[in-house]
Design a protein around this motif. Structure first.
Motif, PDB file in Angstrom:
ATOM      1  N   PHE A 163      11.486  -3.779 -16.218  1.00  0.00           N
ATOM      2  CA  PHE A 163      12.460  -2.802 -16.728  1.00  0.00           C
ATOM      3  C   PHE A 163      13.022  -1.671 -15.753  1.00  0.00           C
ATOM      4  N   MET A 166      15.408  -3.053 -13.479  1.00  0.00           N
ATOM      5  CA  MET A 166      16.460  -3.283 -14.308  1.00  0.00           C
ATOM      6  C   MET A 166      17.383  -1.946 -14.314  1.00  0.00           C
ATOM      7  N   ILE A 184       8.633  -2.684 -26.922  1.00  0.00           N
ATOM      8  CA  ILE A 184       8.045  -3.937 -26.416  1.00  0.00           C
ATOM      9  C   ILE A 184       6.526  -3.617 -26.177  1.00  0.00           C
ATOM     10  N   PRO A 187       2.612  -3.479 -29.125  1.00  0.00           N
ATOM     11  CA  PRO A 187       1.117  -4.093 -29.296  1.00  0.00           C
ATOM     12  C   PRO A 187      -0.001  -3.409 -28.413  1.00  0.00           C
ATOM     13  N   PHE A 222       2.990 -11.398 -20.300  1.00  0.00           N
ATOM     14  CA  PHE A 222       4.035 -10.439 -19.538  1.00  0.00           C
ATOM     15  C   PHE A 222       4.002 -10.239 -18.230  1.00  0.00           C
TER      16      PHE A 222
ATOM     17  N   VAL B 160      17.441 -11.101 -20.120  1.00  0.00           N
ATOM     18  CA  VAL B 160      15.948 -10.870 -19.760  1.00  0.00           C
ATOM     19  C   VAL B 160      15.466 -10.160 -20.896  1.00  0.00           C
ATOM     20  N   LEU B 161      15.922  -9.359 -21.440  1.00  0.00           N
ATOM     21  CA  LEU B 161      15.582  -8.462 -22.696  1.00  0.00           C
ATOM     22  C   LEU B 161      15.361  -9.485 -23.826  1.00  0.00           C
ATOM     23  N   ILE B 164      12.171 -11.587 -23.170  1.00  0.00           N
ATOM     24  CA  ILE B 164      11.030 -10.791 -23.331  1.00  0.00           C
ATOM     25  C   ILE B 164      10.818 -10.178 -24.868  1.00  0.00           C
ATOM     26  N   GLY B 165      11.867  -9.743 -25.503  1.00  0.00           N
ATOM     27  CA  GLY B 165      11.662  -9.450 -26.638  1.00  0.00           C
ATOM     28  C   GLY B 165      11.281 -10.517 -27.763  1.00  0.00           C
ATOM     29  N   ILE B 167       9.448 -13.346 -26.837  1.00  0.00           N
ATOM     30  CA  ILE B 167       7.984 -13.826 -26.863  1.00  0.00           C
ATOM     31  C   ILE B 167       6.925 -12.670 -27.119  1.00  0.00           C
ATOM     32  N   ASN B 168       7.676 -11.547 -27.494  1.00  0.00           N
ATOM     33  CA  ASN B 168       6.541 -10.383 -27.882  1.00  0.00           C
ATOM     34  C   ASN B 168       6.413 -10.596 -29.418  1.00  0.00           C
ATOM     35  N   ILE B 171       2.772 -11.816 -30.542  1.00  0.00           N
ATOM     36  CA  ILE B 171       1.917 -10.708 -30.185  1.00  0.00           C
ATOM     37  C   ILE B 171       2.022  -9.477 -31.203  1.00  0.00           C
ATOM     38  N   VAL B 172       3.030  -8.943 -31.503  1.00  0.00           N
ATOM     39  CA  VAL B 172       3.279  -7.983 -32.317  1.00  0.00           C
ATOM     40  C   VAL B 172       2.846  -8.103 -33.850  1.00  0.00           C
TER      41      VAL B 172
END
Lengths: 237, 240
Positions: A163, A166, A184, A187, A222, B160-161, B164-165, B167-168, B171-172
């Motif tokens: 990020f 980015m 993000i 967790p 990640f 990209v976000l 990423i968001g 696949i989270n 886990i969340v």
């Protein structure tokens, strides 16, 4: 080229890039002291806000101190992650790195490694200050704190490096990075805070491994995802 | 090369508009049916009473919000692979509808929780908290979007976000579930035994929200494509 040779070459490139960042930091020590001071400030301000060092308070709300610790460990990291690519862009060195004949993923890993080592270094000092000012004795369970710091800062700097790259081209980057990053890493914060509550309060480690599992899962997923999408973030269109 | 893209965009726009028009009537009918089923067809729940009827809209919007974010994920991958702007427009349209649906979920959940769990915000429920985190992530997507100028870079960053968001999410979910099960759980979501009529109502409501999602998605996507087309046509006209 044999696969081992290529792997070694890759690792060498990653380390070259990381070492460059760390050397710049070692010579200027600008971000280190700023970040550390910010961490220290959070430890202090939160103590005034919650009266967290007070014995009654500690008994009534045992989770509060690990919470404060992790705010102090995570939040200031944004300073470094913002700087990581910002300085490259300002000095025009990013273009040079991108032009060099190496895989974009390796560039990511190099920047990530530097950020990770930096954050672990700041976090260790912050942990020491935290344990001193809030009277936590060194015990046999303290090494678990180190493990939690290593794992939590790994995931945090993996997403943070992505990020950071980015937002480095955006005008409002200072505001934007925490806005993108914090949702993000929820967790990570949950796992780290709950894991350290068990370690610091010397409870039986019933759930510690579950939290470590969450951290490891976050880190692996990640790190891989950021490695894969990094090229889209830095390529010039 | 420009004109070729323009042509394809024009066609994509026509398709999306056509689909929006086609789906409008089914969406309206399903919506009316869902309202009827929710308030008249479904029996009143014994313990909770009438307030339980909020459940149908609550779950309907929640499930479709997840679908919406999954579409964002797929469209984001498609954009990065093909660099066709239409995928980006689909992704952002889906994000917008998804955020609206999550907001509906959170608000209706809150209204439902007040009389049943005596709190506006049941932190104890992992589903609520996960939905909240989803909402935070995709609102940050929209904020990122608003702070970038139009162009490939903006679409790439958002893609990209979007990846990423998504696949989270597992886990969340896992971390929040463990977090809550380790604390004294004040409120529990005991399994509601749904009657057949309730299941029917739920299904209708889910489909109604799905149809609404599809219509809004097509409308927003075509609107964005039109905006883009207008801009590009201006550029072409000025160039001549």
């Amino acid at each position: 080229m044999s696969p081992t040779r290529r792997l070694l070459d890759g690792l060498g490139l990653i380390w070259t890039l990381a070492e460059k960042d760390l050397r710049i930091e070692l010579r200027s020590r600008q971000a280190f002291y700023t970040t550390l001071f910010f961490s220290f400030l959070i430890l202090m301000v939160f103590n005034f806000a919650f009266d967290a060092a007070n014995q009654d308070m500690r008994k009534a709300a045992p989770g509060i101190l690990p919470g404060i610790l992790w705010v102090a460990l995570i939040f200031p990291g944004v300073i470094q992650l913002n700087r990581s690519f910002q300085s490259e862009r300002e000095d025009g060195t990013l273009l040079g790195i991108l032009l060099s004949p190496m895989d974009r993923g390796l560039i990511f890993l190099g920047k990530f490694l530097a950020n990770w080592i930096f954050l672990v270094a700041v976090n260790l000092v912050t942990l020491a200050i935290f344990m001193a000012v809030y009277n936590f004795p060194l015990t046999s369970s303290t090494p678990w704190m180190l493990l939690l710091i290593l794992l939590a800062s790994l995931g945090f700097s993996a997403v943070g490096t992505l990020f950071g790259a980015m937002v480095s081209s955006i005008r409002t980057r200072e505001v934007l990075l925490p806005i993108l990053l914090f949702p993000i890493v929820i967790p990570v914060i949950l796992a780290a805070v709950n894991g350290s509550t068990e370690v610091l309060l010397a409870e039986n480690f019933r759930f510690l491994f579950q939290w470590i599992k969450i951290l490891v899962a976050f880190d692996v997923i990640f790190l891989a995802a950021s490695y894969l999408v990094f090229e889209y973030v830095v390529e010039e269109s | 090369m420009w004109s070729k893209n323009l042509d394809a965009d024009l066609q994509a726009n026509r398709r999306y508009t056509a689909w929006a028009v086609r789906l409008l009537a089914p969406a309206f009918l399903l919506g009316a049916l869902a309202l009827y089923a929710t308030f008249l067809y479904a029996p009143t729940e014994k313990v909770m009473g009438d307030v339980q009827r909020i459940f149908y809209f609550h779950v309907g919007s929640a499930w479709n919000a997840f679908v919406a974010f999954f579409v964002v994920f797929l469209a984001s991958i498609a954009y990065l692979r093909t660099r066709r702007v239409k995928w980006d427009q689909l992704a952002v349209a889906s994000t917008e509808v998804g955020v609206v649906f999550t907001t509906i979920t959170l608000v209706t959940g809150s209204i439902w929780a007040k009389p049943i769990w005596y709190t506006w915000w049941p932190w104890g429920d992992p589903r609520v908290t996960t939905t909240l985190v989803l909402w935070l992530m995709y609102v940050s997507y929209l904020i990122l979007r608003s702070s970038l100028p139009e162009g490939d870079q903006k679409y790439k960053f958002c893609a990209v976000l979007g990846i990423i968001g998504f696949i989270n999410v597992p886990i969340v979910w896992m971390s929040i579930r463990w977090w809550r099960t380790h604390h004294p759980v004040v409120v529990t979501t005991s399994g509601m035994n749904l009657e057949t009529k309730m299941v029917h109502t739920l299904m209708i409501s889910v489909f109604a929200f799905a149809a609404l999602y599809a219509v809004l998605l097509c409308l927003r996507t075509s609107m964005r494509l039109q905006e883009r087309l207008t801009r590009e046509m201006e550029v072409e006209v000025l160039a001549k």
